[in-house]
Design an enzyme around this catalytic site. Sequence first.
Site, mmCIF file in Angstrom:
data_model
loop_
_atom_site.group_PDB
_atom_site.id
_atom_site.type_symbol
_atom_site.label_atom_id
_atom_site.label_comp_id
_atom_site.label_asym_id
_atom_site.label_seq_id
_atom_site.Cartn_x
_atom_site.Cartn_y
_atom_site.Cartn_z
ATOM 1 N N TRP A 130 43.068 31.442 34.066
ATOM 2 C CA TRP A 130 42.438 31.150 35.358
ATOM 3 C C TRP A 130 41.910 29.720 35.281
ATOM 4 O O TRP A 130 41.192 29.388 34.324
ATOM 5 C CB TRP A 130 41.296 32.151 35.558
ATOM 6 N N ASP A 211 36.445 38.121 29.514
ATOM 7 C CA ASP A 211 36.232 38.027 30.953
ATOM 8 C C ASP A 211 36.845 39.279 31.587
ATOM 9 O O ASP A 211 38.031 39.564 31.375
ATOM 10 C CB ASP A 211 36.900 36.754 31.489
ATOM 11 N N LYS A 246 35.800 42.187 43.042
ATOM 12 C CA LYS A 246 37.025 42.885 43.458
ATOM 13 C C LYS A 246 36.826 44.398 43.443
ATOM 14 O O LYS A 246 37.249 45.086 44.359
ATOM 15 C CB LYS A 246 38.213 42.564 42.554
HETATM 16 C C1 LMR Z 1 41.380 34.422 41.699
HETATM 17 O O1 LMR Z 1 41.781 34.158 40.564
HETATM 18 O O2 LMR Z 1 42.076 34.294 42.705
HETATM 19 C C2 LMR Z 1 39.994 34.947 41.877
HETATM 20 O O3 LMR Z 1 39.378 35.112 40.658
HETATM 21 C C3 LMR Z 1 39.197 34.216 42.870
HETATM 22 C C4 LMR Z 1 38.682 32.906 42.359
HETATM 23 O O4 LMR Z 1 37.473 32.691 42.412
HETATM 24 O O5 LMR Z 1 39.478 32.082 41.908
#
Ligand code: LMR
Length: 396
Positions: A130, A211, A246
């Site tokens: 991420w 996480d 979520k």
């Molecule tokens: C995502 O990866 O789309 C979510 O975790 C929302 C975000 O805050 O990026």
Amino acid sequence: MFEHVDNYPGDPILSLMDDYQRDPRTDKVNLSIGFYYDENGQVPVLPTVQRAKAHLDARPTSANLYLPMDGHPGFRRAVQDYLFGALSEAQDERIVTIQSVGGSGALRVGADFLKRYYPNSQVWVSDPTWDNHLAIFSGAGFAVNRYPYLDASGKRIDFARMLEVFAQLPANSIVLLHACCHNPTGMDLSVEQWDQLYMLFRERSIIPFLDAAYLGLGEGVEQDAYAIRALARTGITGLVANSFSKVFSLYGERVGSLSIVCDSAAIAQRVHGQLKGTVRTNYSNPPRHGAELVSIILGEPQLAAEWRAELESMRVRMVAMRQALFDAIRERKPELDVEYLLEQKGMFSYTGLSAEVVDRIRERHGVYLIRSGRICIAGLNESNLDAVAQALADHH
Ligand code: LMR
């Protein structure tokens, strides 16, 4: 003044969401940000959340005081039990859990805490991960490196290579791992791999930082919590960030938690104190409303069971959408290798499509994916499935 301030390049996920909202096309499809949409394309208000709200509204009005620095006490207790499951009293006392401002807030408070006590450590995140992981840890002052996660096909985890890298890390290195539903790939470690990893981390004094933003959306809460619970059981020190955005559909409430598993109850007490200090210097104390809703639901067995059923129905819908997309693409192009749609878990699938192809799909079809090639499975429904399948089949 401020003449030297440069342009913010935008966030790969949140800025794309802004673009989506500005797009005038009526048949556009949002498969970008990690929102759970229901079969009607709506972000749901969960019935248990509605009941918890009614419960709160029925209470006599009281002054809107600050929460303690570490958050709502009932929330903290309920969340620790939920994340870590049944533990002995001694195991339980080694864990500190505080409320956080969403999962990102938990990561940042954890990062600030680690930077204070391990200023020379470096952070390792999976490649890919991420995007905000990189930004949060470098924002806290860490050098952030990437460890290999996928093999050359981009469709399988390369566990051997991961272990090789971890086996070379200096003591007190910090390794960020996704507890389940890896974002963006949807590819998770097996139970045996977690056990092996923790053994190595213990030998090499590596600090895992888990996480968990999608707990329950992969294979169910109990299976998805394996990495968190094994961490507490094996007695290694580590951190867990968790988000309720979520799984309770409470995005705007910014409700999450940070837990730290320590070596002893005495250390845990001091760590707890320092976490409060870290919160105080960031935002003083967390917001009340979302934590009250979650603590009402988790604290009341009947409501908690109903919420688990709601969560399970989100999970099951996503599994069904994976299958439906797979079938619809195969119908159009039987030769395409899209098995990954069925194998990956949770809210996301990693298509392997390049950023250029993702841009083309967005421009031509109004279907929004993240430029890493990630699609949010929860954005699919019966009405948009054919359009998405056609777009993906055309460009795969
Ligand atoms: C995502 O990866 O789309 C979510 O975790 C929302 C975000 O805050 O990026």
